[in-house]
Design an enzyme around this catalytic site. Structure first.
Site, PDB file in Angstrom:
ATOM      1  N   CYS A 156       0.867  -1.178   0.000  1.00 32.23           N
ATOM      2  CA  CYS A 156       0.000   0.000   0.000  1.00 32.23           C
ATOM      3  C   CYS A 156       0.906   1.231   0.000  1.00 32.23           C
ATOM      4  O   CYS A 156       2.125   1.113  -0.018  1.00 32.23           O
ATOM      5  CB  CYS A 156      -0.871   0.011   1.221  1.00 32.23           C
ATOM      6  SG  CYS A 156      -1.758  -1.533   1.462  1.00 32.23           S
TER       7      CYS A 156
ATOM      8  N   ARG B 147       0.992   1.463  -6.159  1.00 31.16           N
ATOM      9  CA  ARG B 147       1.251   0.539  -5.052  1.00 31.16           C
ATOM     10  C   ARG B 147      -0.007  -0.191  -4.586  1.00 31.16           C
ATOM     11  O   ARG B 147       0.064  -1.168  -3.859  1.00 31.16           O
ATOM     12  CB  ARG B 147       1.785   1.313  -3.837  1.00 31.16           C
ATOM     13  CG  ARG B 147       3.029   2.082  -4.069  1.00 31.16           C
ATOM     14  CD  ARG B 147       4.234   1.359  -3.634  1.00 31.16           C
ATOM     15  NE  ARG B 147       4.119   0.794  -2.310  1.00 31.16           N
ATOM     16  CZ  ARG B 147       4.962  -0.088  -1.827  1.00 31.16           C
ATOM     17  NH1 ARG B 147       5.954  -0.507  -2.576  1.00 31.16           N
ATOM     18  NH2 ARG B 147       4.823  -0.575  -0.618  1.00 31.16           N
TER      19      ARG B 147
ATOM     20  N   TRP C  32      -4.028  -1.658  -0.957  1.00 27.45           N
ATOM     21  CA  TRP C  32      -4.069  -2.927  -1.693  1.00 27.45           C
ATOM     22  C   TRP C  32      -4.489  -3.939  -0.639  1.00 27.45           C
ATOM     23  O   TRP C  32      -3.720  -4.342   0.216  1.00 27.45           O
ATOM     24  CB  TRP C  32      -2.692  -3.244  -2.254  1.00 27.45           C
ATOM     25  CG  TRP C  32      -2.602  -4.571  -2.916  1.00 27.45           C
ATOM     26  CD1 TRP C  32      -2.107  -5.728  -2.390  1.00 27.45           C
ATOM     27  CD2 TRP C  32      -2.997  -4.889  -4.253  1.00 27.45           C
ATOM     28  NE1 TRP C  32      -2.180  -6.734  -3.313  1.00 27.45           N
ATOM     29  CE2 TRP C  32      -2.718  -6.254  -4.466  1.00 27.45           C
ATOM     30  CE3 TRP C  32      -3.556  -4.152  -5.295  1.00 27.45           C
ATOM     31  CZ2 TRP C  32      -2.982  -6.901  -5.659  1.00 27.45           C
ATOM     32  CZ3 TRP C  32      -3.817  -4.797  -6.485  1.00 27.45           C
ATOM     33  CH2 TRP C  32      -3.531  -6.149  -6.660  1.00 27.45           C
TER      34      TRP C  32
ATOM     35  N   ASN D 255       1.086   0.290   6.417  1.00 27.42           N
ATOM     36  CA  ASN D 255       1.507  -0.663   5.388  1.00 27.42           C
ATOM     37  C   ASN D 255       2.076  -1.866   6.110  1.00 27.42           C
ATOM     38  O   ASN D 255       2.755  -1.703   7.129  1.00 27.42           O
ATOM     39  CB  ASN D 255       2.634  -0.095   4.518  1.00 27.42           C
ATOM     40  CG  ASN D 255       2.141   0.906   3.512  1.00 27.42           C
ATOM     41  OD1 ASN D 255       0.948   1.170   3.428  1.00 27.42           O
ATOM     42  ND2 ASN D 255       3.067   1.476   2.773  1.00 27.42           N
ATOM     43  N   GLY D 256       1.882  -3.066   5.555  1.00 29.52           N
ATOM     44  CA  GLY D 256       2.432  -4.258   6.185  1.00 29.52           C
ATOM     45  C   GLY D 256       1.320  -5.146   6.705  1.00 29.52           C
ATOM     46  O   GLY D 256       0.143  -4.938   6.387  1.00 29.52           O
TER      47      GLY D 256
ATOM     48  N   GLU E 178       7.069 -22.650 -17.911  1.00 28.59           N
ATOM     49  CA  GLU E 178       7.027 -21.262 -17.447  1.00 28.59           C
ATOM     50  C   GLU E 178       8.203 -20.461 -18.024  1.00 28.59           C
ATOM     51  O   GLU E 178       8.044 -19.311 -18.444  1.00 28.59           O
ATOM     52  CB  GLU E 178       7.022 -21.240 -15.910  1.00 28.59           C
ATOM     53  CG  GLU E 178       7.087 -19.863 -15.272  1.00 28.59           C
ATOM     54  CD  GLU E 178       5.995 -18.894 -15.718  1.00 28.59           C
ATOM     55  OE1 GLU E 178       5.060 -19.291 -16.418  1.00 28.59           O
ATOM     56  OE2 GLU E 178       6.114 -17.698 -15.403  1.00 28.59           O
TER      57      GLU E 178
ATOM     58  N   LYS F  29       7.772 -17.174 -20.359  1.00 31.75           N
ATOM     59  CA  LYS F  29       8.327 -15.888 -19.923  1.00 31.75           C
ATOM     60  C   LYS F  29       9.219 -15.311 -21.007  1.00 31.75           C
ATOM     61  O   LYS F  29       9.145 -14.135 -21.338  1.00 31.75           O
ATOM     62  CB  LYS F  29       9.108 -16.113 -18.623  1.00 31.75           C
ATOM     63  CG  LYS F  29       9.160 -14.962 -17.721  1.00 31.75           C
ATOM     64  CD  LYS F  29       8.007 -14.876 -16.739  1.00 31.75           C
ATOM     65  CE  LYS F  29       6.659 -14.935 -17.384  1.00 31.75           C
ATOM     66  NZ  LYS F  29       5.556 -15.173 -16.518  1.00 31.75           N
TER      67      LYS F  29
ATOM     68  N   GLU G 260       7.158 -14.176 -24.195  1.00 33.89           N
ATOM     69  CA  GLU G 260       6.269 -13.010 -24.075  1.00 33.89           C
ATOM     70  C   GLU G 260       7.030 -11.694 -23.931  1.00 33.89           C
ATOM     71  O   GLU G 260       6.537 -10.663 -24.373  1.00 33.89           O
ATOM     72  CB  GLU G 260       5.210 -13.187 -22.981  1.00 33.89           C
ATOM     73  CG  GLU G 260       5.694 -13.062 -21.570  1.00 33.89           C
ATOM     74  CD  GLU G 260       4.561 -13.162 -20.542  1.00 33.89           C
ATOM     75  OE1 GLU G 260       3.482 -12.617 -20.774  1.00 33.89           O
ATOM     76  OE2 GLU G 260       4.798 -13.783 -19.491  1.00 33.89           O
TER      77      GLU G 260
ATOM     78  N   HIS H 283      11.450 -38.132 -29.587  1.00 33.83           N
ATOM     79  CA  HIS H 283      10.263 -38.587 -30.339  1.00 33.83           C
ATOM     80  C   HIS H 283       9.901 -37.596 -31.442  1.00 33.83           C
ATOM     81  O   HIS H 283       8.786 -37.621 -31.947  1.00 33.83           O
ATOM     82  CB  HIS H 283       9.096 -38.819 -29.375  1.00 33.83           C
ATOM     83  CG  HIS H 283       9.380 -39.902 -28.395  1.00 33.83           C
ATOM     84  ND1 HIS H 283       9.383 -41.245 -28.733  1.00 33.83           N
ATOM     85  CD2 HIS H 283       9.753 -39.860 -27.088  1.00 33.83           C
ATOM     86  CE1 HIS H 283       9.713 -41.975 -27.680  1.00 33.83           C
ATOM     87  NE2 HIS H 283       9.953 -41.149 -26.668  1.00 33.83           N
TER      88      HIS H 283
ATOM     89  N   LYS I 258      -2.516  -7.196 -19.256  1.00 37.66           N
ATOM     90  CA  LYS I 258      -2.284  -7.765 -17.929  1.00 37.66           C
ATOM     91  C   LYS I 258      -3.436  -8.658 -17.494  1.00 37.66           C
ATOM     92  O   LYS I 258      -3.233  -9.703 -16.904  1.00 37.66           O
ATOM     93  CB  LYS I 258      -2.076  -6.624 -16.920  1.00 37.66           C
ATOM     94  CG  LYS I 258      -1.755  -7.083 -15.504  1.00 37.66           C
ATOM     95  CD  LYS I 258      -0.396  -7.761 -15.438  1.00 37.66           C
ATOM     96  CE  LYS I 258      -0.094  -8.365 -14.078  1.00 37.66           C
ATOM     97  NZ  LYS I 258       0.939  -9.405 -14.159  1.00 37.66           N
TER      98      LYS I 258
HETATM   99  O1  M6R Z   1      -4.534 -12.990 -13.833  1.00 39.66           O
HETATM  100  P1  M6R Z   1      -4.299 -14.408 -14.220  1.00 39.66           P
HETATM  101  O2  M6R Z   1      -3.330 -15.099 -13.331  1.00 39.66           O
HETATM  102  O3  M6R Z   1      -5.567 -15.208 -14.333  1.00 39.66           O
HETATM  103  O4  M6R Z   1      -3.660 -14.342 -15.657  1.00 39.66           O
HETATM  104  C1  M6R Z   1      -3.411 -15.506 -16.385  1.00 39.66           C
HETATM  105  C2  M6R Z   1      -2.537 -15.237 -17.586  1.00 39.66           C
HETATM  106  O5  M6R Z   1      -3.162 -14.339 -18.447  1.00 39.66           O
HETATM  107  C3  M6R Z   1      -1.174 -14.670 -17.164  1.00 39.66           C
HETATM  108  O6  M6R Z   1      -0.524 -15.505 -16.265  1.00 39.66           O
HETATM  109  C4  M6R Z   1      -0.292 -14.471 -18.402  1.00 39.66           C
HETATM  110  O7  M6R Z   1       0.031 -15.715 -18.955  1.00 39.66           O
HETATM  111  C5  M6R Z   1       0.958 -13.670 -18.034  1.00 39.66           C
HETATM  112  N1  M6R Z   1       1.180 -12.642 -18.987  1.00 39.66           N
HETATM  113  C6  M6R Z   1       2.183 -14.513 -17.997  1.00 39.66           C
HETATM  114  O8  M6R Z   1       3.306 -13.779 -17.641  1.00 39.66           O
END
Ligand code: M6R
Length: 614
Positions: free
Chosen positions: A2, A33, A81, A107-108, A489, A493, A496, A512, A609
């Site tokens: 926060c 924040r 938050w 905060n905390g 993952e 990462k 993207e 395979h 996002k």
């Molecule tokens: O908010 P969510 O965790 O449901 O989002 C899921 C995906 O859209 C999210 O994890 C996306 O794959 C990210 N950009 C990965 O870094």
């Protein structure tokens, strides 16, 4: 998580207007924040304390302030938050005691707030919110000795957890008291008054010379002075720091991108999440924080998990953790597929939806599908009061704080941590492990934040390696068992944020078909943390080496790397937790590759996002 701001100004005709504006614009600078609710408290001679709060953005608070017109030249503000209690006006900061004599922003997380609250309730104190913060305001009023600094010294040792506090005392309307433990707080003396903030970005418009409060320190702000005290109450004279950042750099805490800042937030995110669910010192799980009663745990026959993207990869980890630690059959599914799957429910099945934002359309649809089948549902989310959290029968929150970069990092690590805590709890409740094993498991979890810090301290190793990969266009991530989930993952990462071609494969699958793609131009990243298949994974590495691929090995290899292979070592931990550590390297790798290629790291092309469309 926060944001806090405070100001006490010198007497002047426009003092009230000025104080309000400093608080509101300071909060606007801190909105990144936390942004689910906000509030200010102002005090003035003969005015008492006026509190004004609103749910949503600071723009809503501006309207509320225009309506309630708080008076005075001294005030504190907070943008929230939510961690304890939904984002409602009652749960907004500032919080006050029942006699309106003390106002607090915080905060905390106060870990023992429930216990303190019950003690106060037994002595007749009435509470208005569900927050941990209100306990601080009520405690300060309850123990008030006529001197707020002495009162703080008496009350702060009662609090377990972390805090940065700003406090107003009705009896000293031009004074702000502040204190901190494991949560940052800084103050500054300007020509018109004294300032307080949790982040430097709130103060850069007024001054660049700030003083950070020391751990467990207290400061007392008046319009003309700031006095500092250490834990024992002795006055101290800390040095100020000259800030050279501009406002944007300050919001990122000096990091160039939110993604890197959030990677570095991970030790704190892990600690906060762990402490919320686990009493590390006693080595036990906090029963009240968990979604299963002992009876429900014993009746459990199967767990189905659905999520998207990175949250899906955390779910794959979750599947392994539930199976390996608790012996519960589990299945992780991609939400957009699973919702159309016609999977009949099983007696004793529970469904878990995992979502950082709590708003992802496909995950929400999968949740509705399972609810309609009559299953008990649990949400794992980072956003308090999000749709998925509200729709599920029970919720476990990750305490990662706002994740701003599109690439999810700290949410992933804390999601996997939640699965590990859940798996240990279920294993214990179902009699799979005894108290001693539970303690052992918790001790291993408690080491994670430090182990992540150790990896972050080696980021230059990653940077140097990345510099040598300028011409690399195809990157394969391989691993077996939980290392396969890490590979998924790592590949996501990297693609993207850097737009490079990367793929994840279960290491045994390469021969395979995919190995036909491997030649001297490829980099193959090998995750090797799973003891039972270690030799097999290393044999798969030899197969790609024989085709001329460049090699990078991630795991625990104190004796060093095989020849012609780069090695990134992690600290010693269990097979179940090691993938969390290798993932931190993978995040840094993706970040620096994206930087090398000049990509827009925090806002990658074509991505958002929160994906609220199906
Ligand atoms: O908010 P969510 O965790 O449901 O989002 C899921 C995906 O859209 C999210 O994890 C996306 O794959 C990210 N950009 C990965 O870094």
């Amino acid at each position: 998580m926060c944001g806090i701001v405070g100001f006490t100004g010198k007497a002047a005709p426009e003092a009230t207007e000025k104080c309000r504006e400093i608080l509101l614009s300071g909060l606007e600078n801190l909105e990144y924040r936390g942004y689910d609710s906000a509030g200010i408290a102002m005090a003035g001679e003969g005015e008492g304390i006026t509190i004004c709060r609103a749910v949503g953005r600071i723009s809503n608070l501006r309207k509320a302030v225009a309506g309630c017109q708080p008076q005075g030249s001294c005030g504190i503000g907070h943008t929230r938050w939510a961690t304890h209690g939904r984002p409602t006006v009652e749960n907004c900061h500032p919080h006050e005691d029942e006699k309106h004599s003390v106002a607090v922003v915080h905060n905390g997380i106060i870990e023992n707030y429930q216990h303190l609250k019950e003690e106060l309730q037994r002595s007749g104190v009435e509470f208005n919110s569900q927050t941990d913060t209100e306990v601080i305001a009520q405690l300060l009023a309850h123990h008030y000795s006529g001197n707020m600094k002495d009162t703080l010294q008496k009350v702060l040792p009662l609090l377990e957890g972390s805090f940065a506090l700003g406090v107003l005392d009705k009896n000293q309307p031009d004074c702000i008291y502040c204190a901190r433990r494991r949560s940052p707080l800084l103050v500054a003396q300007g020509k018109d008054g004294s300032y307080l903030a949790s982040d430097v970005s709130a103060l850069l418009a007024y001054t660049k010379d700030v003083t950070y409060l020391e751990e467990n320190g207290i400061a007392v702000l008046t319009p003309d002075s700031i006095r500092f005290y250490n834990e024992n109450g002795s006055e101290i004279h800390p040095e100020s720091t000259h800030i050279t950042w501009d406002a944007t750099a300050a919001r990122k805490n000096g990091f160039e991108h939110y993604m890197l800042k959030e990677i570095f937030d991970q030790p704190t995110a892990l600690r906060d999440t762990l402490n919320h669910y686990v009493d590390v010192e006693l080595g036990c799980i906090r029963r009240e924080a968990m979604p299963f009663t002992p009876e429900q745990a014993k009746a459990l026959r199967r767990v189905t998990i659905a999520a998207c993207g990175t949250a899906y990869h955390a779910s794959v980890m979750g599947q392994s953790l539930l199976e390996q630690l608790a012996g519960i059959p589990a299945l992780a599914a991609i939400a957009s597929e699973y919702r159309y799957s016609n999977m009949p429910p099983v007696e004793g099945e529970v469904f878990i939806a995992v979502s950082q934002s709590g708003e992802t359309a496909d995950t929400l649809a999968a949740l509705s599908y399972k609810k309609a089948q009559g299953l008990r549902t649990i949400a794992l989310s980072n956003v308090l009061g999000s749709t998925i959290a509200r729709e599920a029968d029970a919720v476990m929150y990750t305490l990662a704080g706002p994740e701003i970069a599109v690439a999810s990092t700290k949410a992933y690590l804390t999601q996997v941590l939640l699965f590990a805590i859940l798996a240990l709890d279920l294993a214990h409740l179902r009699g799979v492990i005894d108290d001693a094993k539970l303690k052992e498991g918790i001790a291993a979890l408690a080491k994670l934040p430090e182990q992540v810090e150790e990896i972050l301290a080696k980021q230059s190793v990653v940077q140097d390696f990345v510099q040598q990969q300028k011409d690399c266009r195809d990157i394969f991530f391989i691993g077996r068992l939980m290392d396969y989930a890490s590979s998924l993952e790592a590949a996501l990462k990297l693609k993207e944020v850097s737009y490079l071609h990367s793929e994840a494969y279960a290491a045994g699958e390469l021969k395979h078909g995919t190995i036909a793609l491997v030649d001297e131009s490829c980099l193959v990243v090998v995750f090797a943390t799973q003891t039972v298949v270690l030799e097999k994974t290393l044999a798969n590495m030899e197969e790609v080496r024989a085709r001329g691929a460049k090699l990078l090995l991630l795991g625990h290899f104190p004796e060093g790397a095989p020849e012609d292979c780069s090695l990134w070592n992690i600290g010693k931990t269990s097979d179940q937790l090691a993938p969390l550590l290798t993932t931190v390297y993978a995040q840094l790798f993706a970040y620096y590759m994206a930087k090398l290629h000049g990509c827009d790291i925090d806002k990658p092309r074509n991505l958002a996002k929160s994906v609220t469309v199906e």
